[in-house]
Design a protein around this motif. Structure first.
Motif, PDB file in Angstrom:
ATOM      1  N   VAL A 120       0.866  -1.177   0.000  1.00 39.69           N
ATOM      2  CA  VAL A 120       0.000   0.000   0.000  1.00 39.69           C
ATOM      3  C   VAL A 120       0.905   1.230   0.000  1.00 39.69           C
ATOM      4  O   VAL A 120       1.905   1.255   0.719  1.00 39.69           O
ATOM      5  N   ARG A 121       0.557   2.205  -0.824  1.00 35.68           N
ATOM      6  CA  ARG A 121       1.334   3.455  -0.756  1.00 35.68           C
ATOM      7  C   ARG A 121       0.509   4.449   0.047  1.00 35.68           C
ATOM      8  O   ARG A 121      -0.678   4.627  -0.198  1.00 35.68           O
ATOM      9  N   ILE A 122       1.156   5.053   1.039  1.00 32.49           N
ATOM     10  CA  ILE A 122       0.408   5.989   1.885  1.00 32.49           C
ATOM     11  C   ILE A 122       1.049   7.367   1.893  1.00 32.49           C
ATOM     12  O   ILE A 122       2.264   7.506   1.706  1.00 32.49           O
ATOM     13  N   LYS A 123       0.189   8.341   2.096  1.00 35.68           N
ATOM     14  CA  LYS A 123       0.667   9.718   2.276  1.00 35.68           C
ATOM     15  C   LYS A 123       0.778   9.917   3.777  1.00 35.68           C
ATOM     16  O   LYS A 123      -0.203   9.731   4.513  1.00 35.68           O
ATOM     17  N   GLY A 155       1.104   8.669  11.167  1.00 34.07           N
ATOM     18  CA  GLY A 155      -0.284   8.510  10.756  1.00 34.07           C
ATOM     19  C   GLY A 155      -0.401   8.978   9.324  1.00 34.07           C
ATOM     20  O   GLY A 155       0.247   9.957   8.934  1.00 34.07           O
ATOM     21  N   GLY A 156      -1.184   8.288   8.526  1.00 31.78           N
ATOM     22  CA  GLY A 156      -1.290   8.679   7.124  1.00 31.78           C
ATOM     23  C   GLY A 156      -2.597   8.223   6.496  1.00 31.78           C
ATOM     24  O   GLY A 156      -3.482   7.674   7.158  1.00 31.78           O
ATOM     25  N   ILE A 157      -2.657   8.464   5.192  1.00 30.20           N
ATOM     26  CA  ILE A 157      -3.877   8.162   4.428  1.00 30.20           C
ATOM     27  C   ILE A 157      -3.480   7.332   3.211  1.00 30.20           C
ATOM     28  O   ILE A 157      -2.483   7.646   2.532  1.00 30.20           O
ATOM     29  N   LEU A 168      -7.955  -2.552   2.426  1.00 32.92           N
ATOM     30  CA  LEU A 168      -7.751  -1.105   2.483  1.00 32.92           C
ATOM     31  C   LEU A 168      -8.059  -0.493   1.132  1.00 32.92           C
ATOM     32  O   LEU A 168      -7.861  -1.138   0.092  1.00 32.92           O
ATOM     33  N   GLN A 169      -8.504   0.750   1.172  1.00 30.83           N
ATOM     34  CA  GLN A 169      -8.718   1.460  -0.080  1.00 30.83           C
ATOM     35  C   GLN A 169      -8.275   2.908   0.051  1.00 30.83           C
ATOM     36  O   GLN A 169      -8.137   3.419   1.172  1.00 30.83           O
ATOM     37  N   PRO A 170      -8.031   3.557  -1.098  1.00 29.77           N
ATOM     38  CA  PRO A 170      -7.583   4.947  -1.023  1.00 29.77           C
ATOM     39  C   PRO A 170      -8.507   5.777  -0.145  1.00 29.77           C
ATOM     40  O   PRO A 170      -9.727   5.626  -0.200  1.00 29.77           O
ATOM     41  N   GLY A 171      -7.892   6.615   0.677  1.00 28.21           N
ATOM     42  CA  GLY A 171      -8.679   7.462   1.588  1.00 28.21           C
ATOM     43  C   GLY A 171      -8.744   6.916   3.001  1.00 28.21           C
ATOM     44  O   GLY A 171      -9.028   7.658   3.932  1.00 28.21           O
ATOM     45  N   ASP A 172      -8.475   5.617   3.179  1.00 30.84           N
ATOM     46  CA  ASP A 172      -8.518   5.059   4.534  1.00 30.84           C
ATOM     47  C   ASP A 172      -7.415   5.681   5.397  1.00 30.84           C
ATOM     48  O   ASP A 172      -6.312   5.938   4.909  1.00 30.84           O
ATOM     49  N   GLY A 241      -0.013  -5.803   5.723  1.00 33.66           N
ATOM     50  CA  GLY A 241      -0.066  -6.412   7.056  1.00 33.66           C
ATOM     51  C   GLY A 241       0.533  -5.537   8.140  1.00 33.66           C
ATOM     52  O   GLY A 241       0.425  -5.849   9.326  1.00 33.66           O
ATOM     53  N   CYS A 242       1.189  -4.451   7.751  1.00 33.91           N
ATOM     54  CA  CYS A 242       1.804  -3.538   8.739  1.00 33.91           C
ATOM     55  C   CYS A 242       1.006  -2.242   8.843  1.00 33.91           C
ATOM     56  O   CYS A 242       1.556  -1.205   9.234  1.00 33.91           O
ATOM     57  N   LEU A 243      -0.261  -2.272   8.455  1.00 39.26           N
ATOM     58  CA  LEU A 243      -1.082  -1.065   8.523  1.00 39.26           C
ATOM     59  C   LEU A 243      -2.352  -1.323   9.325  1.00 39.26           C
ATOM     60  O   LEU A 243      -3.124  -2.223   9.001  1.00 39.26           O
ATOM     61  N   ALA A 244      -2.530  -0.523  10.371  1.00 42.12           N
ATOM     62  CA  ALA A 244      -3.765  -0.617  11.159  1.00 42.12           C
ATOM     63  C   ALA A 244      -4.733   0.422  10.613  1.00 42.12           C
ATOM     64  O   ALA A 244      -4.405   1.609  10.565  1.00 42.12           O
ATOM     65  N   LYS A 245      -5.907  -0.030  10.189  1.00 42.40           N
ATOM     66  CA  LYS A 245      -6.930   0.898   9.690  1.00 42.40           C
ATOM     67  C   LYS A 245      -7.700   1.441  10.887  1.00 42.40           C
ATOM     68  O   LYS A 245      -8.227   0.671  11.690  1.00 42.40           O
TER      69      LYS A 245
END
Ligand code: NAD
Ligand code: ZN
Length: 462
Positions: A120-123, A155-157, A168-172, A241-245
Motif C-alpha cells: 500500500v502506498r500511503i501519504k 499517521g497517514g492516508i 484497504l482502499q484509497p482514503g482510509d 499487514g503492517c497497517l492498522a486501519k
C-alpha cells in the motif's frame, strides 16, 4: 488568534450540513485551511480535500474570542474520492534521507515506486521520533544500513493499493507499524503472540518482502527502507499487514504516537506484566515508552509506581503519568535493584524496562519479588549486549519476559487502542511536548539526544 481545535470535529455552516475535521494545528483569521469532510460523522469513510488558496475553494474563518466559524458551502468543496490520480505511477516527493550514521538527515526529492503485490502506498501526514530511530541512525550498536529513510511512528492516508489488497482502499486512515500481522501464520492465529512469521520486525532488511527491492530511489539509486515503514517521507510504501486501519475521525496528529511507542509501553504493562490491583510496579526509563508503561500501571490500579531514571528532569513530568516515587540510580552507591528491594520489602510485584540499556535490564529483573515477580523487557539493546544474572534468581520464581509492541497485534488490536483515546480512557496530549515542521526534522533528533521532552510531532505539510 489561533485555535486549539486541531483534529476536532467541527460543524460547518452550509447546506447540506457536513462535518469537517481540521488538519492544521493553528488557524488564524483568513488562513486557508486543510480539512477532511464526512457525509456521516460516525460511519462514512472520510473524503480528503485540501483547500487551496484559490478563491473558489477558500474557507473564510472568523474568530470571535475563542470560538470561530467556518463558512463554506458544500458546492465549493470538490471532493477527490480516490486520491489516486497517481496510482500506478512513480511519485516524486520529499523525504529525509539518512546518508551516513550520525549525520543530519537531508531533505531530498525521492521517487516512490507504486505499491506491488500486497503493498500500500500511503501519504504520511504526521510522524514522530522514537528512540529506535535514533539508535539505527547512530548505528553504534546496530548494523549500519545506509542510505536509508528512517521513521516508524506515524499517521497517514492510503493513496493507492497494490495487487491483492482488499482490506484497504484509497482514503482510509492508517497507522503504519514496524511489526506486522499476516493473519495466516501460527503466530497470528495464536492468541498469545504478535510475532508474525512473515512480518515480524527485521531491522536489518532495507527492502520490500515481495521482490527484495526498495521502492525509494534518487536518480535510480535505491534508498533503503527501515522496519518496513520509512515514515520520514511524504509518501511511503508499506506491506498491508503492517497497517492498522483506524477511525477516520481520530486526529492523526495525536494518534500517530500509538503507531509505536505509546502502544508499546501501554501494552507491555497491560498485556504482558499484567499487574494486579494495589500492586507495586517499577518502570525503568521515563521516556515516552516508560511513561506509557506507567500509564498502563495506573490504569491497572497499581498503588505504587516507582519511576527509575538517570535523568532527574524526568521526575517532575512523570508525576502526570501516575508515578508515585522516584529512584535515580546515580544517587546511590549500591545497585538500584537493592534500593528497590529495600523500599518494597523484598521487591516489586512487576517491573517494566524501557531504557535499552543492559544494566537497567538486569536491574529490572533482579528488583522483582521472588515467588511471583514478573519483569518485562521493552528497550532495544546494543546488538552485542548479553543478559547476565544468576540462575538462582529464576529458580526463586521470578519471571523474565520481553515484548515487541506491547504484544498488540497491529491490525486486530490497534484500532481499539485508538478508540480508547477517542473515548477519553487514554490521554495522548500529555506525551506530545514538541512539534516541528518536516524541514526541521533534525531538531527532533537534537531534542531526543538532549533528553528533552517526550514526543516531537513532525508535520509533513510544513
Ligand atoms: P527515551 O530516550 O525517550 O527514554 C529512555 C529513558 O531511559 C531516558 O529518560 C533515559 O534517561 C533513561 N535511561 C537510560 N539509561 C538508563 C538506565 N541505565 N537506568 C535508568 N534510566 C535510564 O526513549 P523511548 O522512546 O521512551 O524508548 C525507550 C526504549 O524502548 C528504547 O530502547 C526504544 O528503542 C525501545 N522501544 C522498544 C519497542 C519494542 O517494541 N520493544 C518499541 C519502541 C521503543
Ligand atoms: Zn503472521
Amino acid at each position: 488568534m489561533s485555535s486549539t481545535t486541531t483534529g476536532q470535529v467541527i460543524r460547518c455552516k452550509g447546506k447540506p450540513p457536513h462535518v469537517y475535521q481540521i488538519l492544521q494545528t493553528q488557524i488564524k483569521p483568513s488562513d486557508s485551511i486543510s480539512f477532511k469532510r464526512s457525509l456521516d460523522p460516525i460511519n462514512t469513510r472520510l473524503l480528503l480535500k485540501t483547500i487551496s488558496s484559490s478563491s473558489s475553494s477558500q474557507a473564510i474563518i472568523k474568530t470571535n474570542s475563542s470560538r470561530f466559524k467556518i463558512f463554506c458551502s458544500s458546492d465549493q468543496v470538490t471532493t477527490n474520492k480516490s486520491m489516486s490520480t497517481n496510482a500506478g505511477q512513480v511519485i516524486r516527493c520529499k523525504a529525509a534521507v539518512a546518508w551516513e550514521a550520525g549525520k543530519p538527515l537531508v531533505i531530498e526529492e525521492v521517487e516512490v515506486a507504486p505499491p506491488q503485490k500486497m503493498e500500500v502506498r500511503i501519504k504520511i501526514l504526521f510522524t514522530s521520533l522514537c528512540h529506535t530511530d535514533v539508535y539505527f541512525w547512530e548505528a553504534k550498536g546496530q548494523n549500519p544500513v545506509f542510505p536509508r529513510i528512517l521513521g516508524h511512528e506515524a499517521g497517514g492516508i492510503v493513496e493507492s493499493v497494490g495487487e491483492g489488497v482488499t482490506d484497504l482502499q484509497p482514503g482510509d486512515h492508517v497507522l503504519p507499524v514496524f511489526t506486522g500481522e499476516c493473519k495466516e501464520c501460527a503466530h497470528c492465529k495464536s492468541e498469545e503472540s504478535n510475532m508474525c512469521d512473515l512480518l515480524r520486525i527485521n531491522t536489518d532488511r532495507g527492502v520490500m518482502l515481495h521482490d527484495q527491492k526498495s521502492r525509494f530511489s534518487i536518480n535510480g539509486k535505491p534508498i533503503f527502507h527501515f522496519v518496513g515503514t520509512s515514515t520520514f517521507s511524504e509518501y511511503t510504501v508499506v506491506h498491508v499487514g503492517c497497517l492498522a486501519k483506524i477511525n477516520p475521525l481520530a486526529p492523526l496528529d495525536k494518534v500517530c504516537i500509538l503507531s509505536c511507542g505509546i502502544s508499546t509501553g501501554l501494552g507491555a504493562t497491560l498485556n504482558v506484566a499484567k499487574p494486579k490491583k494495589a500492586s507495586s510496579v517499577a518502570v525503568f526509563g521515563l521516556g515516552a515508552v516508560g511513561l506509557a508503561a506507567a500509564e498502563g500501571a495506573r490504569i491497572a490500579g497499581a498503588s505504587r509506581i516507582i519511576g527509575v531514571d538517570l535523568n532527574a528532569n524526568r521526575f517532575e513530568l512523570a508525576k502526570k503519568f501516575g508515578v508515585t516515587e522516584f529512584v535515580n540510580p546515580k544517587d546511590y552507591k549500591k545497585p538500584v535493584q537493592e534500593v528497590i528491594a529495600e523500599m518494597t520489602n523484598g521487591g516489586v510485584d512487576r517491573s517494566v524496562e524501557c531504557t535499552g540499556h543492559i544494566d537497567a535490564m538486569i536491574s529490572a529483573f533482579e528488583c522483582v519479588h521472588d515467588g511471583w515477580g514478573v519483569a518485562v523487557l521493552v528497550g532495544v539493546p546494543h546488538k552485542d549486549a548479553v543478559f547476565k544474572t544468576g540462575p538462582i534468581n529464576l529458580l526463586n520464581e521470578r519471571t523474565l519476559k520481553g515484548t515487541f509492541f506491547g504484544n498488540y497485534k497491529p491490525r486486530s488490536d490497534i484500532p481499539s487502542v485508538v478508540e480508547k483515546y477517542m473515548n477519553k480512557e487514554l490521554e495522548l496530549e500529555k506525551f506530545i511536548t514538541h512539534e516541528v515542521p518536516f524541514s526541521e526534522i533534525n531538531k527532533a533528533f537534537d531534542l531526543m539526544l538532549k533528553g528533552e521532552g517526550l514526543r516531537c510531532i513532525i508535520r509533513m505539510d510544513a
